[in-house]
Design an enzyme around this catalytic site. Structure first.
Site, mmCIF file in Angstrom:
data_model
loop_
_atom_site.group_PDB
_atom_site.id
_atom_site.type_symbol
_atom_site.label_atom_id
_atom_site.label_comp_id
_atom_site.label_asym_id
_atom_site.label_seq_id
_atom_site.Cartn_x
_atom_site.Cartn_y
_atom_site.Cartn_z
ATOM 1 N N ALA A 85 56.666 -48.245 -13.247
ATOM 2 C CA ALA A 85 57.642 -48.276 -14.338
ATOM 3 C C ALA A 85 57.890 -49.710 -14.762
ATOM 4 O O ALA A 85 57.637 -50.655 -14.006
ATOM 5 C CB ALA A 85 58.953 -47.618 -13.898
ATOM 6 N N ASP A 86 58.382 -49.855 -15.990
ATOM 7 C CA ASP A 86 58.785 -51.170 -16.477
ATOM 8 C C ASP A 86 60.020 -51.002 -17.342
ATOM 9 O O ASP A 86 60.088 -50.083 -18.166
ATOM 10 C CB ASP A 86 57.673 -51.832 -17.286
ATOM 11 C CG ASP A 86 57.998 -53.279 -17.592
ATOM 12 O OD1 ASP A 86 58.014 -54.093 -16.645
ATOM 13 O OD2 ASP A 86 58.249 -53.604 -18.770
ATOM 14 N N THR A 87 60.991 -51.894 -17.150
ATOM 15 C CA THR A 87 62.264 -51.821 -17.865
ATOM 16 C C THR A 87 62.496 -53.098 -18.652
ATOM 17 O O THR A 87 62.241 -54.197 -18.159
ATOM 18 C CB THR A 87 63.430 -51.612 -16.877
ATOM 19 O OG1 THR A 87 63.226 -50.391 -16.162
ATOM 20 C CG2 THR A 87 64.768 -51.538 -17.614
ATOM 21 N N ALA A 122 59.711 -47.501 -19.395
ATOM 22 C CA ALA A 122 58.478 -46.718 -19.471
ATOM 23 C C ALA A 122 58.054 -46.333 -18.063
ATOM 24 O O ALA A 122 58.140 -47.145 -17.137
ATOM 25 C CB ALA A 122 57.374 -47.515 -20.149
#
Length: 207
Positions: A85-87, A122
């Site tokens: 995930a990436d924030t 994501a």
């Protein structure tokens, strides 16, 4: 409900993501990627020219998941699905990542003070059949935060490994009168989208 079948790798060091996956009973093993010096990071997180924020977080999450699978195969580990995930915190198309210093965090929080910003997370799952990505978008409103409050907050440790320089599940909750969207997404792993991706990849949440 605990999974009765299936394991995954989580390509992340985030304790929040560990906690959230455990919350929905996912059987996971951390798979660590190189993030910084002295060796080159496995995933270059520099934003591309003219790349919009949704495309950015989607690309980085995909890259982390696919690199995680590559590293697992190189290490001769079991070929399991890899979740990553990436924030990003976004204000008027400006992306706020993790602060690099006290001064950087102080500037971020000062900019976000009194503003409504967006939090994009994501999630990507990679298997031998390919990679699928989902994006969670939430809005967070900050009240006006005084300089003394910001400095007092930053005297602790929770801000420095968080996008935007704050943790909604921590002390920074006192700055936030309103959120619209996914609380778990703002924390760093939207559980609705995560569960959808895992189900699509053959990892049942309920069985």
């Amino acid at each position: 409900m605990t999974l009765t079948d299936g394991r995954i790798y989580l390509a992340s060091r985030s304790p929040r993501r560990f906690e959230l996956l455990r919350q929905i009973g996912v059987n996971f093993e951390p798979l660590l990627l190189r993030e910084a010096l002295p060796r080159q990071a496995d995933v270059d997180e520099i934003r591309l020219a003219d790349e919009n924020p949704i495309d950015y977080v989607s690309r980085i999450a995909r890259a982390k998941a696919e690199m995680g699978r590559l590293r697992a195969l190189q290490r001769r580990l079991a070929d399991l699905p890899v979740l990553a995930a990436d924030t990003a915190v976004v204000l008027r198309d400006r992306i706020f990542g993790k602060p690099k210093s006290f001064a950087d965090a102080e500037k971020m929080l000062g900019t976000l003070s009194g503003q409504t910003h967006q939090v994009l997370t994501a999630v990507a799952v990679t298997t031998q059949n390919g990679t699928h990505v989902r994006v969670s978008a939430s809005t967070v409103r900050f009240r006006d935060i005084g300089e003394r409050e910001i400095r007092s907050y930053l005297a602790g440790t929770e801000a420095y490994d968080k996008a935007g320089g704050y943790a909604i599940q921590g002390i920074a909750a006192v700055f936030i009168p309103e959120i619209a969207g996914s609380y778990s997404g703002v924390m760093g792993l939207p559980l609705f989208e995560t569960a959808q991706l895992l189900e699509e990849s053959g990892i049942p949440i309920f069985s």
